[in-house]
Write a protein that holds these residues in place. Structure first.
Motif, PDB file in Angstrom:
ATOM      1  N   ARG A  54       0.915  -1.235   0.073  1.00  0.00           N
ATOM      2  CA  ARG A  54      -0.069  -0.064  -0.018  1.00  0.00           C
ATOM      3  C   ARG A  54       0.929   1.385   0.087  1.00  0.00           C
ATOM      4  O   ARG A  54       1.814   1.288   0.880  1.00  0.00           O
ATOM      5  CB  ARG A  54      -0.948   0.104   1.224  1.00  0.00           C
ATOM      6  N   VAL A  55       0.605   2.272  -0.945  1.00  0.00           N
ATOM      7  CA  VAL A  55       1.297   3.649  -0.543  1.00  0.00           C
ATOM      8  C   VAL A  55       0.103   4.480  -0.284  1.00  0.00           C
ATOM      9  O   VAL A  55      -0.845   4.402  -0.710  1.00  0.00           O
ATOM     10  CB  VAL A  55       1.842   3.901  -2.118  1.00  0.00           C
ATOM     11  N   VAL A  56       0.307   5.237   0.761  1.00  0.00           N
ATOM     12  CA  VAL A  56      -0.716   5.883   1.497  1.00  0.00           C
ATOM     13  C   VAL A  56      -0.485   7.365   1.635  1.00  0.00           C
ATOM     14  O   VAL A  56       0.716   7.845   1.723  1.00  0.00           O
ATOM     15  CB  VAL A  56      -1.003   5.609   2.851  1.00  0.00           C
ATOM     16  N   LEU A  57      -1.188   8.222   0.922  1.00  0.00           N
ATOM     17  CA  LEU A  57      -1.063   9.620   0.855  1.00  0.00           C
ATOM     18  C   LEU A  57      -1.560  10.336   2.312  1.00  0.00           C
ATOM     19  O   LEU A  57      -2.216   9.901   3.078  1.00  0.00           O
ATOM     20  CB  LEU A  57      -1.988  10.347   0.043  1.00  0.00           C
ATOM     21  N   VAL A  87       6.096  -1.242 -11.105  1.00  0.00           N
ATOM     22  CA  VAL A  87       4.854  -1.743 -11.000  1.00  0.00           C
ATOM     23  C   VAL A  87       3.901  -0.506 -11.192  1.00  0.00           C
ATOM     24  O   VAL A  87       4.169   0.494 -10.341  1.00  0.00           O
ATOM     25  CB  VAL A  87       4.529  -2.657  -9.991  1.00  0.00           C
ATOM     26  N   ARG A  88       2.850  -0.804 -11.814  1.00  0.00           N
ATOM     27  CA  ARG A  88       1.670   0.472 -11.726  1.00  0.00           C
ATOM     28  C   ARG A  88       0.832   0.170 -10.597  1.00  0.00           C
ATOM     29  O   ARG A  88       0.591  -1.127 -10.234  1.00  0.00           O
ATOM     30  CB  ARG A  88       0.991   0.001 -12.957  1.00  0.00           C
ATOM     31  N   MET A  89       0.354   1.168  -9.756  1.00  0.00           N
ATOM     32  CA  MET A  89      -0.240   1.089  -8.610  1.00  0.00           C
ATOM     33  C   MET A  89      -1.448   2.136  -8.901  1.00  0.00           C
ATOM     34  O   MET A  89      -1.380   3.249  -9.600  1.00  0.00           O
ATOM     35  CB  MET A  89       0.372   1.538  -7.600  1.00  0.00           C
ATOM     36  N   LEU A 140       3.082  -2.513   4.287  1.00  0.00           N
ATOM     37  CA  LEU A 140       2.343  -4.021   3.974  1.00  0.00           C
ATOM     38  C   LEU A 140       0.941  -4.107   4.942  1.00  0.00           C
ATOM     39  O   LEU A 140       1.414  -4.427   5.989  1.00  0.00           O
ATOM     40  CB  LEU A 140       3.315  -4.996   4.259  1.00  0.00           C
ATOM     41  N   SER A 141       0.089  -4.269   4.106  1.00  0.00           N
ATOM     42  CA  SER A 141      -1.175  -4.576   5.038  1.00  0.00           C
ATOM     43  C   SER A 141      -1.288  -6.132   5.478  1.00  0.00           C
ATOM     44  O   SER A 141      -2.048  -6.976   4.651  1.00  0.00           O
ATOM     45  CB  SER A 141      -2.564  -4.044   4.230  1.00  0.00           C
TER      46      SER A 141
END
Length: 332
Positions: A54-57, A87-89, A140-141
């Motif tokens: 996860r990328v979180v803003l 990788v595309r997110m 990492l979730s």
């Protein structure tokens, strides 16, 4: 597992399977506090990393593009960037991006080829393209995969055919058994008669096995004068083991076998898995070459050992308490 916000155009943070395992073990203890050990399928865990990333803003971010690109790299601390994978997110809510479905398969294949780097924390999220850097975080979730992993672990716990086969060797002599040394010779367990043996069944593709090596070597250093010998056995080729040892010198005995017949027998009962696929396996053998204890799978270390004069408070490997009675020491 949440990493602190970092610059989105520099190394974000390291992806650590060891830290992920520790968090999963904590969750496991909460679910089943009476369970003394748990064996998790490492390849399954690695294959699920794309589902966990996860990328979180941060709150208040104004620009939220629908897609971003994240570049992961193999990079030792302080070292140069090695192999990379971009990788595309895809954004799934106002603040969160996940790995896009079309990138998951190739990303998963890339990760599965690097279990050692993942366990050692040498895989980093090196760069995120498409976002302003301030306040972006990566995590990492664990919750997203924990139930599925626990279900796999529970299934192995309840119906592990290779574990049932291993249970049959308790009380059996391996005096006539043998293994190969790395120069092509043969060594028989009979030559170790009068010594207490710890057989560590491992593989170079098994990150938990590798992570336990220093603790096993510390056990041998501490109890060697009491008669303990640690023997590391793999069914990989001698060349593979030698290559690994060239980068990881060891004073322990290392050898190989073509199969684990000396443990599982030559005529297995029906429906018993003799592949010994789960690693590591620990086998405690007494001074008469009789198997006394078998433990299978990655198991957490014991609590700090107050009696360790060389390093007070340092934890010993969990297997120490099972070895001590055969060394003429108390179990505690």
């Amino acid at each position: 597992m949440v990493f602190a916000p970092m610059d989105a155009d520099a190394e974000i943070d390291r992806v650590s399977i060891q830290a992920t395992l520790e968090e999963l073990f904590e969750a496991s203890r909460a679910r089943t506090p009476d369970r003394a050990e748990i064996s998790l399928p490492i390849n399954e865990l690695v294959s699920m990393l794309p589902d966990m990333a996860r990328v979180v803003l941060p709150d208040g971010t104004q620009r939220r593009p629908a897609n971003i690109r994240a570049t992961f790299a193999v990079k030792e601390p302080g070292g140069e960037i090695g192999d990379t994978k971009t990788v595309r997110m895809t954004r799934v809510d106002d603040q969160t991006y996940v790995v896009a479905r079309r990138s998951k398969r190739t990303f998963r294949s890339w990760l599965l080829r690097r279990p050692d780097d993942l366990y050692q924390g040498n895989v980093v999220l090196e760069r995120i393209a498409g976002l302003e850097p301030d306040g972006v975080s990566f995590h990492l979730s664990i919750d997203d995969v924990s139930e599925e992993l626990f279900a796999l672990a529970d299934a192995e716990w309840e119906d592990d055919r290779s574990e049932r086969a291993l249970e049959q060797i308790s009380g059996v002599s391996i005096m006539d058994g043998a293994f190969g040394d790395l120069e092509g010779g043969t060594r028989r367990f009979a030559e170790f008669e009068g010594r207490t043996l710890l057989l560590h069944i491992w593989a170079t593709w098994c990150p938990p096995c590798i992570a336990e090596m220093p603790a096993l070597e510390a056990l041998q250093d501490r109890y060697g004068d009491r008669g303990l010998i640690v023997i590391n056995l793999s069914d990989e080729s001698a060349d593979v083991i030698r290559d690994w040892l060239s980068d990881n010198p060891s004073t322990m005995v290392h050898g190989r076998v073509d199969a684990f017949g000396f443990l599982l027998g030559d005529a297995p009962p029906d429906e018993v898995d003799r592949s010994l696929g789960t690693r590591p396996v620990y086998v405690v053998v007494d001074r008469d070459a009789i198997v006394r204890t078998v433990r299978q799978g990655f198991v957490e270390r014991a609590v700090p050992d107050a009696s360790n004069a060389e390093a007070p408070g340092e934890p010993e490997h969990f297997i120490a308490d099972l070895i001590k009675p055969h060394l003429g020491l108390d179990e505690t």
